[in-house]
Enzyme design. Structure first.
Site, PDB file in Angstrom:
ATOM      1  CG  ASP A 127      42.819 -92.816 101.297  1.00 25.67           C
ATOM      2  OD1 ASP A 127      43.334 -91.801 101.778  1.00 25.67           O
ATOM      3  OD2 ASP A 127      42.955 -93.927 101.820  1.00 25.67           O
ATOM      4  CG  PHE A 158      42.021-100.156 105.969  1.00 28.71           C
ATOM      5  CD1 PHE A 158      42.594 -99.711 104.789  1.00 28.71           C
ATOM      6  CD2 PHE A 158      41.485-101.438 106.001  1.00 28.71           C
ATOM      7  CE1 PHE A 158      42.658-100.524 103.672  1.00 28.71           C
ATOM      8  CE2 PHE A 158      41.545-102.268 104.889  1.00 28.71           C
ATOM      9  CZ  PHE A 158      42.128-101.803 103.722  1.00 28.71           C
ATOM     10  CB  VAL A 159      36.246 -98.707 105.619  1.00 29.48           C
ATOM     11  CG1 VAL A 159      35.998 -97.755 106.769  1.00 29.48           C
ATOM     12  CG2 VAL A 159      36.539 -97.946 104.333  1.00 29.48           C
ATOM     13  N   GLY A 199      37.068-102.134  93.198  1.00 26.81           N
ATOM     14  CA  GLY A 199      36.217-101.808  94.339  1.00 26.81           C
ATOM     15  C   GLY A 199      34.808-101.332  94.057  1.00 26.81           C
TER      16      GLY A 199
END
Ligand code: IMP
Length: 179
Positions: A106, A155-156, A48
């Site tokens: 998160d 949630f992105v 990511g």
């Protein structure tokens, strides 16, 4: 900007390209200041973090090196349980100042595992830079040193972040449209 469909879900625009770049500039300015005269190593957590790392590094004016790692989990013995291993790290980190670069924090589980593995390598210091942070989901007490944006527990997608592997190429951040 319009809503988009990625796989079987609909996402709506959330953080624009411009807003992301402004946040990244602020992080870079802080790091340039805090590490003045030092030569840190930036370690990005794949997959990511690749877009964030790229844009962040363009704004860093320090002498620095860059590396990427991946955290792989596998089942250990009955006593060790799940074991996490860092793959891709070839550098000798002894005495180095590390800046861990994450797309999003998160629960913090990933981050703490990485932190523990890196701490064993006799490094001089470890700081964490995360583009996004979900404070309501965070279960750890370790501070996140550089945060781009705090977001609610949703949630992105986009700018490196994926939904089931898709959407990493989007240049801005989208959020799941619950309606
Ligand atoms: P943590 O271990 O719970 O902090 O989760 C960290 C990893 O979960 C991140 O590096 C992402 O790969 C993934 N992740 C957490 N939240 C999201 C999200 O909203 N969208 C996409 N990926 C996420």
């Amino acid at each position: 900007m319009d809503k988009i469909t990625v796989k079987d879900k609909i996402f709506k625009p959330y953080i624009s390209d411009k807003e992301l770049q402004e946040s990244i500039t602020l992080i870079a300015e802080k790091i340039n200041h805090d590490y003045s005269g030092k030569s840190p190593i930036f370690i990005g957590v794949l997959n990511g973090s690749f877009m964030f790392m790229s844009d962040l590094l363009k704004k860093i004016n320090l002498q620095c090196t860059v590396s990427f790692v991946k955290l792989a989990s596998y089942e250990g013995t009955a006593t060790t349980g799940k074991v996490s291993e860092l793959i891709g790290l070839n550098e000798d980190l002894e005495g180095q100042d590390i800046i861990l670069v994450e797309d999003i924090v998160d629960t913090g589980n990933t981050l703490i595992k990485l932190y523990e593995i890196l701490e064993e390598k006799k490094v001089n210091s470890i700081k964490i830079a995360s583009l996004l942070f979900k404070p309501d989901a965070y279960k750890k007490s370790h501070p996140i040193d550089y945060i781009g944006k705090k977001i609610p527990n949703a949630f992105v997608l986009g700018y490196g972040l994926d939904y089931d592997g898709w959407g990493r190429n989007l240049s801005s951040i989208y959020v799941l449209d619950e309606k």
